[in-house]
Design an enzyme around this catalytic site. Structure first.
Site, PDB file in Angstrom:
ATOM      1  N   ASP A  33       0.857  -1.184   0.000  1.00  0.00           N
ATOM      2  CA  ASP A  33       0.000   0.000   0.000  1.00  0.00           C
ATOM      3  C   ASP A  33       0.895   1.237   0.000  1.00  0.00           C
ATOM      4  OD1 ASP A  33      -3.247   0.257   1.122  1.00  0.00           O
ATOM      5  OD2 ASP A  33      -2.019   2.064   0.906  1.00  0.00           O
ATOM      6  N   LEU A  35      -0.202   4.070   1.100  1.00  0.00           N
ATOM      7  CA  LEU A  35      -0.768   4.856   2.205  1.00  0.00           C
ATOM      8  C   LEU A  35      -1.308   6.210   1.749  1.00  0.00           C
ATOM      9  CD1 LEU A  35       1.644   3.961   5.166  1.00  0.00           C
ATOM     10  CD2 LEU A  35      -0.524   2.909   4.536  1.00  0.00           C
ATOM     11  N   ILE A  53       2.186   0.489  -6.744  1.00  0.00           N
ATOM     12  CA  ILE A  53       2.024  -0.519  -7.811  1.00  0.00           C
ATOM     13  C   ILE A  53       2.463   0.005  -9.173  1.00  0.00           C
ATOM     14  CG2 ILE A  53       0.162  -1.841  -6.717  1.00  0.00           C
ATOM     15  CD1 ILE A  53      -1.700  -0.280  -8.804  1.00  0.00           C
ATOM     16  N   ALA A  76      -6.580   1.228  -5.788  1.00  0.00           N
ATOM     17  CA  ALA A  76      -7.276   1.947  -6.867  1.00  0.00           C
ATOM     18  C   ALA A  76      -7.837   3.248  -6.329  1.00  0.00           C
ATOM     19  CB  ALA A  76      -8.421   1.096  -7.412  1.00  0.00           C
ATOM     20  N   TYR A 142     -14.630   6.437 -13.535  1.00  0.00           N
ATOM     21  CA  TYR A 142     -14.317   5.344 -12.606  1.00  0.00           C
ATOM     22  C   TYR A 142     -14.789   4.009 -13.184  1.00  0.00           C
ATOM     23  CZ  TYR A 142     -14.860   2.186  -8.658  1.00  0.00           C
ATOM     24  OH  TYR A 142     -14.810   1.082  -7.854  1.00  0.00           O
ATOM     25  N   LEU A 191     -21.905   7.484   1.505  1.00  0.00           N
ATOM     26  CA  LEU A 191     -23.152   7.860   2.168  1.00  0.00           C
ATOM     27  C   LEU A 191     -23.232   7.420   3.641  1.00  0.00           C
ATOM     28  CD1 LEU A 191     -25.995   9.020   2.062  1.00  0.00           C
ATOM     29  CD2 LEU A 191     -26.785   6.800   1.181  1.00  0.00           C
ATOM     30  N   ILE A 208     -28.407  15.219   0.457  1.00  0.00           N
ATOM     31  CA  ILE A 208     -28.906  14.192  -0.465  1.00  0.00           C
ATOM     32  C   ILE A 208     -28.660  14.705  -1.878  1.00  0.00           C
ATOM     33  CG2 ILE A 208     -30.981  13.093  -1.357  1.00  0.00           C
ATOM     34  CD1 ILE A 208     -32.079  12.881   1.372  1.00  0.00           C
ATOM     35  N   PHE A 209     -27.888  13.953  -2.638  1.00  0.00           N
ATOM     36  CA  PHE A 209     -27.548  14.406  -3.993  1.00  0.00           C
ATOM     37  C   PHE A 209     -28.680  14.062  -4.967  1.00  0.00           C
ATOM     38  CE2 PHE A 209     -22.934  13.698  -2.535  1.00  0.00           C
ATOM     39  CZ  PHE A 209     -22.823  15.021  -2.116  1.00  0.00           C
ATOM     40  N   ASP A 286     -23.856   9.601 -11.247  1.00  0.00           N
ATOM     41  CA  ASP A 286     -24.702   8.713 -10.441  1.00  0.00           C
ATOM     42  C   ASP A 286     -25.892   8.179 -11.248  1.00  0.00           C
ATOM     43  OD1 ASP A 286     -23.461   8.659  -7.986  1.00  0.00           O
ATOM     44  OD2 ASP A 286     -24.630  10.310  -7.135  1.00  0.00           O
TER      45      ASP A 286
HETATM   46  N1  UDP Z   1     -24.923  10.276  -1.561  1.00  0.00           N
HETATM   47  C1  UDP Z   1     -25.616  11.356  -1.045  1.00  0.00           C
HETATM   48  N2  UDP Z   1     -24.964  12.159  -0.157  1.00  0.00           N
HETATM   49  C2  UDP Z   1     -23.676  11.956   0.234  1.00  0.00           C
HETATM   50  C3  UDP Z   1     -22.976  10.847  -0.296  1.00  0.00           C
HETATM   51  C4  UDP Z   1     -23.628  10.022  -1.202  1.00  0.00           C
HETATM   52  O1  UDP Z   1     -26.769  11.586  -1.386  1.00  0.00           O
HETATM   53  O2  UDP Z   1     -23.147  12.758   1.028  1.00  0.00           O
HETATM   54  C5  UDP Z   1     -25.596   9.369  -2.505  1.00  0.00           C
HETATM   55  C6  UDP Z   1     -24.901   9.230  -3.853  1.00  0.00           C
HETATM   56  O3  UDP Z   1     -25.329  10.260  -4.731  1.00  0.00           O
HETATM   57  C7  UDP Z   1     -25.358   7.836  -4.288  1.00  0.00           C
HETATM   58  C8  UDP Z   1     -25.496   7.074  -2.974  1.00  0.00           C
HETATM   59  O4  UDP Z   1     -25.598   8.078  -1.941  1.00  0.00           O
HETATM   60  O5  UDP Z   1     -26.623   7.899  -4.905  1.00  0.00           O
HETATM   61  C9  UDP Z   1     -24.314   6.192  -2.662  1.00  0.00           C
HETATM   62  O6  UDP Z   1     -23.145   6.965  -2.843  1.00  0.00           O
HETATM   63  P1  UDP Z   1     -21.724   6.509  -2.320  1.00  0.00           P
HETATM   64  O7  UDP Z   1     -20.770   7.630  -2.609  1.00  0.00           O
HETATM   65  O8  UDP Z   1     -21.822   6.039  -0.914  1.00  0.00           O
HETATM   66  O9  UDP Z   1     -21.369   5.217  -3.203  1.00  0.00           O
HETATM   67  P2  UDP Z   1     -21.307   5.037  -4.813  1.00  0.00           P
HETATM   68  O10 UDP Z   1     -22.706   4.621  -5.216  1.00  0.00           O
HETATM   69  O11 UDP Z   1     -20.870   6.318  -5.419  1.00  0.00           O
HETATM   70  O12 UDP Z   1     -20.324   3.941  -4.994  1.00  0.00           O
END
Ligand code: UDP
Length: 346
Positions: A33, A35, A53, A76, A142, A191, A208-209, A286
């Site tokens: 790692d 770190l 790596i 990653a 990603y 989240l 909430i996004f 998303d």
């Molecule tokens: N999300 C959110 N608020 C936050 C972080 C994440 O609403 O502060 C939402 C994000 O838009 C997604 C879900 O929670 O719909 C899961 O996001 P996370 O980043 O945990 O994992 P990902 O799905 O990106 O791997």
């Protein structure tokens, strides 16, 4: 002699749980790692090699110093949102550096790899729960980097007989039930830990996004899988590769989805604390709905999630976050670094 396994990214959240499960199963796990995000104190004493790596000369020394049976490659960059802003970082870390690792493996005749891919390879899928046969069409850099490595692994399988278990993760969550390790990213973007930090009063609110998605309550739905279940799948995959000597690609989902609002409510319920929740704009990259089938994982590996209910997943995460183990920046007890693994100075 126990089999020696190299775990790249083994000081990170999922990698540390993989290392724990492998050590408990009797494997001789060595962590590599840099770190950059991982925590040295997540790795048991004497098992951490600090390095990158992407450094071929370093990898050559590492593979010469150890006789690895297989590699679990978790090093990653992992944030969907960040990948839309910094694509170069993601292609370099996740694709270019993985090529360097694969070439070092082939040169050292290490021919088995467990690779965590992601449900983000499906893009915005039309079928739920998503089967592995669903078309692959990532909508974030990603997801694209992970799909590229999947493709590279197919080509390396043909060219060099490198066998791989590709595990398409859904949302990793939770923490080791014994409270020893948990989810600690710096900065935190996921989240459940963010909601927990809000419950602990470490954040003023949870954003909430987007609440205008085409989902039952308008917020994104995800399939949360306990990190110990994911780690268990690495162990089962290593056994599969050794037994069957052939590659496989699997989803690791729970077959059930929870919305962002439901997750926030579960964190309030488990913690017994309420916190402010505010609606913010959508986050780039998303998709609305991601729920994974685990039928193939059950058939091929005998994998079924042990901690499948959201309440347990959140409870384990809460226990870890609210215990003694609040994230601290990269504490690294000197005894954790095994300089003598290579005989090289770090
Ligand atoms: N999300 C959110 N608020 C936050 C972080 C994440 O609403 O502060 C939402 C994000 O838009 C997604 C879900 O929670 O719909 C899961 O996001 P996370 O980043 O945990 O994992 P990902 O799905 O990106 O791997």
């Amino acid at each position: 002699m126990p089999e020696k396994i190299l775990v790249t990214g083994g000081a990170g959240y999922i990698g540390a749980h993989v290392t724990k499960v492998l050590l408990e199963a009797g494997y001789d796990a060595i962590v590599l790692d840099n770190l950059s995000n991982g925590r040295g104190d997540f790795v048991p004493d004497g098992r951490l090699v600090v390095g990158d790596i992407g450094n071929r000369a370093f990898l050559n020394h590492l593979f010469a110093a150890h006789s690895f049976a297989a590699v679990c490659h978790l090093a990653a960059s992992i944030q969907v949102g960040e990948s839309t802003l910094l694509p170069s970082l993601y292609y370099r870390n996740n694709v270019a550096n993985t090529l360097t690792l694969l070439d070092a493996m082939v040169a050292a005749n290490v021919k088995q790899l467990v690779f965590p891919s992601t449900c983000a390879v499906y893009g915005a899928p039309s079928i739920q729960p998503i089967p592995e046969s669903h078309p692959l069409n990532p909508i974030s850099p990603y997801g694209a980097t992970k799909l590229m490595v999947e493709r590279i692994l197919q080509d390396y399988s043909r060219a060099f007989e490198l066998q791989s278990a590709i595990l398409r993760f859904f949302n990793a969550a939770g923490a080791a039930p014994d409270g020893s390790i948990g989810e600690a990213h710096e900065p935190e973007t996921h989240l459940i830990p963010i909601a927990i930090e809000a419950a602990l009063g470490l954040r003023s609110h949870l954003k909430i996004f987007g609440d205008d998605y085409n989902t039952p309550d308008g917020t994104c739905v995800r399939d949360y899988v306990h990190v110990m279940d994911l780690a268990e799948a690495f162990k089962l995959s290593l056994r599969y590769l050794q037994r069957e000597q052939t590659s496989l690609t699997l989803n690791l989902g729970n077959m059930q989805g929870f919305s962002v609002k439901e997750v926030a409510e579960t964190v309030m319920q488990v913690s017994g604390r309420s916190f402010d929740v505010r609606v913010a704009p959508r986050r780039a990259g998303d998709p609305p709905l991601l729920v994974g089938s685990n039928q193939r994982a059950a058939e091929m590996l005998g994998w079924t999630p042990r901690y499948s209910d959201l309440n347990t997943i959140v409870r384990h995460a809460w226990q870890w976050h609210s215990g003694e183990r609040l994230p601290v920046p990269n504490p690294l007890p000197p005894s954790a670094i095994s300089n003598n693994l290579l005989g090289l100075p770090y």
